[in-house]
Design an enzyme around this catalytic site. Structure first.
Site, short mmCIF file in Angstrom:
data_model
loop_
_atom_site.label_atom_id
_atom_site.label_comp_id
_atom_site.label_asym_id
_atom_site.label_seq_id
_atom_site.Cartn_x
_atom_site.Cartn_y
_atom_site.Cartn_z
N ARG A 174 84.90 19.03 64.26
CA ARG A 174 83.88 18.67 63.28
C ARG A 174 84.34 19.12 61.90
NH1 ARG A 174 82.49 15.48 66.25
NH2 ARG A 174 80.47 15.11 67.26
N ASP A 208 91.27 15.18 61.50
CA ASP A 208 90.73 13.90 61.96
C ASP A 208 89.25 13.80 61.61
OD1 ASP A 208 90.98 11.39 63.52
OD2 ASP A 208 89.59 12.38 64.89
N GLU A 257 82.54 13.14 55.63
CA GLU A 257 83.13 11.90 56.14
C GLU A 257 82.15 10.75 56.25
OE1 GLU A 257 83.28 11.74 60.85
OE2 GLU A 257 84.39 13.45 60.11
N HIS A 285 88.62 10.04 61.94
CA HIS A 285 87.83 10.25 63.16
C HIS A 285 88.31 9.31 64.27
CE1 HIS A 285 83.94 12.43 64.20
NE2 HIS A 285 84.43 12.01 65.35
#
Length: 339
Positions: free
Chosen positions: A241, A265, A270, A302
């Site tokens: 996260r 990632d 985001e 992600h």
């Protein structure tokens, strides 16, 4: 249940074409009525829901008390997360409005674990740079120097299903694997993983990989104080996260060359960026622009969960959760039922 709500209808938010493909593909065995919206669920978009008992949401949908109150007024009884994380859902508000919340606790731990290792290998051996260089007929090796993973110390924070899968991969590379969690895992210890304190992880790891959930205890677990404890040239990987990392502290760590490599990632802000094509836009987020300007930073959007196996499991488990809740207001897999 509201007389206006259809127990067979599921409304999906934050959907991409692949969501529709997989959920449509596996709905034949369940027979639900599916409605898909690309937009994020928030207090303005609740109005899109008509006569549905279930909403299906993803990581960046906003499911706070204000939204849950509106969902209840719409006759919604089930919030189905098609992911493992649930930090974006106010569980206390869900209880207050007598709403069930379910998730997919383990769709494919290997998908995320393998992506974390892919980021490590890419940052280390610079295969992304080599690919672009060779396409331009530049066959020089200058600037592509890496290091052997064999014998390096990898520190894993969080040893749930994904952390465990990642540990096995790291052990396969011949790494010394340290781990931190609230309780040691005897199975992992038998494999050769050593459970230590967070301080030991930070002080001794060549590579730190984050696999813990986001909560009050873990938010900004990577910050100035913890970065100061780390080895010079440390590699940090986050496939969990975004808010586990305090972005400004990491930027300073990169500038000061304390952090040698960063692979993310996920990103704290985001929801304004990921899963969208912004190639023709001016991105207003200065922090992500700064991060992407560093030659030793790798950002993926992600993507870690994104495998055929994972999307199949997400669809099947989500449908099974909803079917079970509609039939008997419970789920056999207790890890899947949050409220």
């Amino acid at each position: 249940m509201s007389a206006l709500s259809d127990p067979n209808k599921i409304v999906f938010f934050s959907t991409q074409p692949y969501d529709k493909t997989f959920f449509d593909q596996y709905n034949d065995d369940f027979g639900f009525e599916l409605e898909f919206f690309e937009t994020q669920l928030n207090s303005q978009t609740v109005i899109l829901i008509e006569k549905a008992t279930t909403v299906c949401v993803f990581v960046n949908d906003i499911v706070n008390e204000a939204v849950i109150k509106q969902l209840a007024e719409k006759g919604v009884k089930i919030i189905a997360l098609r992911c493992a994380g649930f930090n974006n859902v106010d569980l206390e508000a869900a209880k207050k409005y007598q709403m069930k919340v379910c998730r997919v606790p383990a769709y494919s731990p290997q998908a995320v674990a393998e992506h974390a290792m892919a980021m490590i290998l890419t940052l280390n051996r610079k295969t992304h740079k080599a690919y672009n260089r060779v396409r331009e007929q530049n066959f020089s090796l200058n600037g592509l120097l890496g290091f052997d993973l064999f014998g390096k110390t990898i520190g894993i924070i969080g040893t749930g299903n994904i952390g465990k899968a990642f540990a096995k991969i790291a052990l396969g590379f011949g790494c010394k694997v340290l781990a931190y969690d609230v309780a040691a895992n005897p199975e992992m210890e038998q494999l050769g993983v050593t459970f230590v304190s967070l301080e030991v992880i930070f002080k001794t790891s060549d590579i730190i990989s984050l696999h813990c959930p986001l909560n009050e205890q873990t938010k900004h677990i990577i910050n100035k104080k913890t970065i100061d404890l780390m080895k010079k040239n440390v590699m940090i990987i986050n496939t969990s996260r975004g808010a586990l990392i305090e972005t400004n502290s990491v930027i300073e760590g990169l500038k000061e060359e304390k952090i040698g490599y960063l692979g993310i990632d996920v990103y704290e802000q985001e929801e304004k960026l990921f899963f969208k094509d912004l190639s023709d836009d001016i991105i207003q987020d200065d922090a992500i622009q700064c991060l992407m300007s560093f030659p030793n930073v790798l950002v993926t959007a992600h993507q870690a969960f994104f495998t055929n196996e994972a999307l199949t499991q997400i669809a099947l488990v989500t449908f099974a959760n909803i079917k079970s809740l509609l039939a008997r207001n419970d789920i056999d897999n207790k890890a899947a039922l949050l409220v």
